[in-house]
Scaffold this motif. Structure first.
Motif, PDB file in Angstrom:
ATOM      1  N   LEU A  61      64.089  24.221  22.692  1.00 35.06           N
ATOM      2  CA  LEU A  61      64.142  23.811  24.100  1.00 35.06           C
ATOM      3  C   LEU A  61      62.882  24.259  24.842  1.00 35.06           C
ATOM      4  CD1 LEU A  61      67.899  24.612  24.740  1.00 35.06           C
ATOM      5  CD2 LEU A  61      66.870  22.345  24.538  1.00 35.06           C
ATOM      6  N   ALA A  62      62.398  25.449  24.499  1.00 35.17           N
ATOM      7  CA  ALA A  62      61.202  25.971  25.179  1.00 35.17           C
ATOM      8  C   ALA A  62      60.009  25.046  24.957  1.00 35.17           C
ATOM      9  CB  ALA A  62      60.895  27.380  24.680  1.00 35.17           C
ATOM     10  N   ARG A  63      59.949  24.451  23.761  1.00 32.25           N
ATOM     11  CA  ARG A  63      58.839  23.519  23.489  1.00 32.25           C
ATOM     12  C   ARG A  63      58.912  22.292  24.392  1.00 32.25           C
ATOM     13  NH1 ARG A  63      59.397  24.983  17.809  1.00 32.25           N
ATOM     14  NH2 ARG A  63      60.611  23.102  17.398  1.00 32.25           N
ATOM     15  N   LYS A  64      60.101  22.029  24.945  1.00 32.97           N
ATOM     16  CA  LYS A  64      60.264  20.915  25.900  1.00 32.97           C
ATOM     17  C   LYS A  64      60.196  21.432  27.338  1.00 32.97           C
ATOM     18  CE  LYS A  64      61.624  18.362  22.342  1.00 32.97           C
ATOM     19  NZ  LYS A  64      60.655  17.494  21.665  1.00 32.97           N
ATOM     20  N   LYS A  65      59.735  22.664  27.502  1.00 33.96           N
ATOM     21  CA  LYS A  65      59.621  23.298  28.833  1.00 33.96           C
ATOM     22  C   LYS A  65      60.994  23.522  29.485  1.00 33.96           C
ATOM     23  CE  LYS A  65      54.900  21.977  29.950  1.00 33.96           C
ATOM     24  NZ  LYS A  65      54.531  21.866  28.530  1.00 33.96           N
ATOM     25  N   ILE A  66      61.972  23.825  28.649  1.00 32.42           N
ATOM     26  CA  ILE A  66      63.319  24.117  29.158  1.00 32.42           C
ATOM     27  C   ILE A  66      63.628  25.587  28.903  1.00 32.42           C
ATOM     28  CG2 ILE A  66      65.785  23.599  28.882  1.00 32.42           C
ATOM     29  CD1 ILE A  66      64.906  20.751  27.974  1.00 32.42           C
ATOM     30  N   LYS A  67      63.898  26.320  29.985  1.00 27.70           N
ATOM     31  CA  LYS A  67      64.196  27.754  29.879  1.00 27.70           C
ATOM     32  C   LYS A  67      65.696  27.962  29.665  1.00 27.70           C
ATOM     33  CE  LYS A  67      59.991  29.272  31.069  1.00 27.70           C
ATOM     34  NZ  LYS A  67      59.134  29.998  30.126  1.00 27.70           N
ATOM     35  N   THR A  68      66.050  29.194  29.308  1.00 27.98           N
ATOM     36  CA  THR A  68      67.445  29.483  28.968  1.00 27.98           C
ATOM     37  C   THR A  68      68.023  30.605  29.825  1.00 27.98           C
ATOM     38  OG1 THR A  68      67.187  28.763  26.679  1.00 27.98           O
ATOM     39  CG2 THR A  68      68.929  30.353  27.105  1.00 27.98           C
ATOM     40  N   VAL A  69      69.262  30.383  30.282  1.00 21.95           N
ATOM     41  CA  VAL A  69      70.090  31.469  30.825  1.00 21.95           C
ATOM     42  C   VAL A  69      71.106  31.779  29.731  1.00 21.95           C
ATOM     43  CG1 VAL A  69      71.750  32.158  32.597  1.00 21.95           C
ATOM     44  CG2 VAL A  69      69.881  30.602  33.186  1.00 21.95           C
ATOM     45  N   LEU A  70      71.207  33.040  29.349  1.00 26.41           N
ATOM     46  CA  LEU A  70      72.168  33.393  28.307  1.00 26.41           C
ATOM     47  C   LEU A  70      73.441  33.945  28.932  1.00 26.41           C
ATOM     48  CD1 LEU A  70      70.072  35.128  25.503  1.00 26.41           C
ATOM     49  CD2 LEU A  70      71.167  32.870  25.433  1.00 26.41           C
ATOM     50  N   ASN A 131      61.790  38.068  25.293  1.00 29.41           N
ATOM     51  CA  ASN A 131      61.694  36.614  25.107  1.00 29.41           C
ATOM     52  C   ASN A 131      61.520  35.956  26.477  1.00 29.41           C
ATOM     53  OD1 ASN A 131      62.188  33.844  24.724  1.00 29.41           O
ATOM     54  ND2 ASN A 131      63.450  34.258  22.916  1.00 29.41           N
ATOM     55  N   GLU A 132      60.321  35.442  26.734  1.00 24.25           N
ATOM     56  CA  GLU A 132      60.052  34.925  28.084  1.00 24.25           C
ATOM     57  C   GLU A 132      60.750  33.590  28.362  1.00 24.25           C
ATOM     58  OE1 GLU A 132      55.718  32.943  27.026  1.00 24.25           O
ATOM     59  OE2 GLU A 132      55.831  34.906  28.000  1.00 24.25           O
ATOM     60  N   ASN A 133      61.309  32.992  27.320  1.00 25.69           N
ATOM     61  CA  ASN A 133      62.059  31.749  27.544  1.00 25.69           C
ATOM     62  C   ASN A 133      63.490  32.012  28.011  1.00 25.69           C
ATOM     63  OD1 ASN A 133      59.918  30.026  26.783  1.00 25.69           O
ATOM     64  ND2 ASN A 133      60.283  30.635  24.651  1.00 25.69           N
ATOM     65  N   VAL A 134      63.915  33.262  27.891  1.00 24.96           N
ATOM     66  CA  VAL A 134      65.228  33.651  28.433  1.00 24.96           C
ATOM     67  C   VAL A 134      64.967  34.273  29.796  1.00 24.96           C
ATOM     68  CG1 VAL A 134      67.230  35.146  28.137  1.00 24.96           C
ATOM     69  CG2 VAL A 134      66.213  34.017  26.142  1.00 24.96           C
TER      70      VAL A 134
END
Ligand SMILES: [Zn+2]
Length: 669
Positions: A61-70, A131-134
């Protein structure tokens, strides 16, 4: 604007994730929430942690510029944990331990559950801290949402409840006195004698019941804190939130919200409010209640994006309705919208709880609608983040009041939330912006305050209300106010106790009406249009002690007695409505109070069936026109406006046509 969905990659083959990410990116998504039900996928057996699948999903998802909330996955502990430690499961009112198989079935006081929660949350936090995507955490899922308001009657709850009482009352003598345990010979001589309010053929002491609700609420707040403390320590730079549930009242949401960075909530307009009960007003009220929790803008963590249902299927959102709900949320202060959910599951309890995609995984009508919203928001989002709302009218509430009415509704027809909504609805129809805030909020900034049914009263609340009115505010209080103290004991003073000076009245008698019974009243104040109408549920018989009469009963043995009054107090005045009048009569009283307070509506015309919400940003007013109906409506405009969605200008006196479920956002400077 945070725009995305709730995603369950663990429900689908890994080969599909890339395509999911691609379709999400094409819809303009920049965020997903994941993992809040995935405990067993993260800890297969005790201490056997595996985050590789989640790492991979986050990375794709990060490669599509989508960040994550866990989400921390503690709402659904694994079967291996429940089998080896059945003490984690809640015990119901009848004393039976809940079976494994649902969700949120755990006792917040179970020390075993707490220990295992600490482990999984710590492991997750350590794994994702860099993890900067989280970007943030959602703690657990919908506290208090499943099964009898999350109440538990297990041994650990009993032990902790007694400790909670000891901390509150210090001595048994004090508790006995505050609860009035002399009644029915309930005086306690040892702390261990105090029961949890399990099933009875009669009814428990109302003071015990209220303290038990407070204790359970505090238990969830303390359980949440356990997780917050871990996450703050290990991941100090990621935000922490929880997904609340609008008008649910199992937990004191003000206290639950306090330690969070901001709140999010789960909005399903077609779930609880379908058929005759479908109510855009209740959705608006829910948004305003949620914004009031921290007096701060919020996210919708789960926004309905398809028909819902476990055993049966609720109605499908009409074309345009997902978009309408999205803008309704934004109009009330939402700065993040995540649709529940990406793709409908093939299995499990929520097989019929639809997402944006159906099980077959191809683009649906709903996907196309979401994509359109994504394109619009991409263009206008900067204008809609950081909206502020006029601070002129507030409605006051508290969970203590709501619990006291849950315990004793006073009249079978009385429902606190319906009563509250009946006043909110009038303001909403008149296009009057309203904040819904806690009784502990700073009320000095408002001009008009509506405090329905303040059943429980304490000195701090009374002082605040007096100060507010003294300085020129207008206060409206309704029947069943000033009845009890904070421990649920009736005052030994004339009613409404503690408020009678402020209101200038005394309630000398009351009549609780049967469900078939109605009474009649008329408004007689020279400044209010004379109006006759009906009232139901409750009739206070009022003697004025300084107040003027606004309305009198015209029926029953209390014909000609006062039922609505106004009292000048300092520079302001306090209105008391001692019955439940028809919407027309309530509307008449409210319109007068609004006029007296010199409060302006957001939009002067009266576009029937169109909700108009005003948000402000940088000296610009944004007026959201939301057509909740199935018909076209025209609105005559009072000046020049720029419209954001159609990208056009409207001139003074022009007619703006809004299609069924349509939205317009007008900007005026
Ligand atoms: Zn318990």
């Amino acid at each position: 604007m945070n725009f995305g969905c709730d995603y369950y990659p663990e429900h689908w083959p890994e080969e599909r994730w890339e395509k999911d990410g691609q379709m999400m990116a094409e819809a303009g998504f920049n965020i997903v929430r994941m993992a809040e039900f995935a405990w067993v996928k993260l800890e297969r057996g005790k201490g056997q942690f595996n985050f590789s699948w989640l790492d991979k999903a986050i990375e794709i998802l990060a490669r599509k510029k989508i960040k994550t909330v866990l989400g921390t996955p503690t709402a659904t502990p694994p079967a291996w944990l429940a089998a080896s430690h059945p003490d984690i499961l809640r015990v119901n009112k009848e004393g039976i331990r809940t079976s494994f198989g649902g969700r949120r079935a755990c006792c917040p006081n179970s020390s075993t559950y707490r220990t295992y929660s600490e482990k999984i949350v710590s492991k997750m936090a350590e794994h994702y801290k860099d993890n900067e995507n989280v970007i943030g955490w959602q703690i657990d899922n919908e506290f208090g949402g499943d099964g009898e308001k999350g109440l538990c009657y297990c041994q650990e709850c009993a032990k902790n409840f007694r400790q909670w009482l000891q901390d509150k009352y210090k001595t048994l003598q004090k508790l006995n006195q505050e609860w009035g345990t002399v009644f029915w010979s309930q005086t306690y001589t040892e702390w261990e004698e105090i029961p949890l309010p399990r099933q009875l053929e009669t009814a428990h002491n109302p003071s015990l019941l209220l303290d038990y609700r407070r204790f359970i609420s505090d238990s969830y707040i303390s359980y949440q804190k356990l997780q917050i403390d871990i996450l703050r320590k290990i991941c100090p730079h990621k935000f922490i939130t929880h997904n609340f549930m609008g008008l649910f009242n199992a937990i004191d949401y003000y206290k639950l919200a306090q330690p969070l960075d901001f709140i999010t909530w789960d909005n399903y307009p077609n779930l609880r409010f379908t058929g005759e009960n479908k109510s855009p007003v209740k959705v608006s009220l829910s948004h305003d209640v949620m914004r009031g929790l921290k007096e701060k803008n919020f996210w919708v963590m789960e926004q309905q994006s398809g028909p819902t249902g476990w055993q049966c299927v609720d109605p499908n959102p009409y074309p345009g309705e997902i978009r309408l709900w999205t803008y309704q949320a934004i109009a009330h202060g939402a700065e993040g919208i995540l649709y529940f959910r990406w793709r409908t599951s093939r299995f499990g309890t929520e097989q019929f709880w639809a997402g944006i995609l159906d099980q077959c995984g191809i683009a649906t009508r709903r996907y196309e609608e979401v994509k359109k919203i994504g394109q619009e928001l991409m263009r206008i989002k900067d204008k809609l983040i950081g909206l502020e709302f006029p601070k002129e009218v507030a409605m006051l509430t508290s969970y203590d009041e709501q619990w006291a009415f849950d315990i004793q509704p006073n009249n079978p027809k009385f429902n606190y939330q319906e009563h509250f909504t009946s006043y909110y609805q009038i303001l909403n129809t008149l296009n009057i912006p309203v904040d819904v805030v806690s009784i502990q909020a700073d009320i000095s900034k408002y001009k008009l305050l509506i405090a329905p049914a303040l059943f429980l009263i304490n000195d701090g609340l009374v002082d605040n209300l007096k100060e507010f009115v003294k300085k020129g505010g207008i206060l409206i209080v309704t029947f069943r106010s000033g009845i009890k103290n904070w421990n649920n004991i009736v005052f030994d003073e004339p009613l409404p106790a503690k408020l009678n000076g402020l209101l200038g009245i005394e309630v000398v008698e009351y009549d609780s009406l049967s469900s078939m019974q109605k009474c009649k009243l008329k408004l007689i104040h020279p400044e209010i249009k004379p109006l006759q109408g009906e009232c139901d549920t409750w009739c206070d018989i009022i003697k004025c002690r300084g107040a003027e009469i606004i309305g009198r009963y015209t029926q029953s043995y209390y014909k000609d007695e006062a039922c609505v009054t106004i009292n000048r107090f300092g520079q302001g005045c306090a209105i008391y409505i001692g019955t439940n009048p028809s919407p027309e009569i309530k509307g008449s009283i409210l319109r007068w109070a609004i006029e007296k307070s010199r409060i302006k509506s957001s939009f002067q015309a009266d576009p029937a069936n169109i909700e108009v919400i005003l948000g402000r940003k940088e000296d610009k007013d944004y007026l959201f026109f939301l057509n909740h109906s199935d018909k076209y409506h025209q609105v005559k405009l009072d000046r020049i406006y720029q419209e954001l969605l159609e990208k056009r200008e409207y001139f003074k006196d022009s007619l703006m046509t809004i299609e069924p479920k349509g939205v317009r956002i007008l900007c005026r400077t």
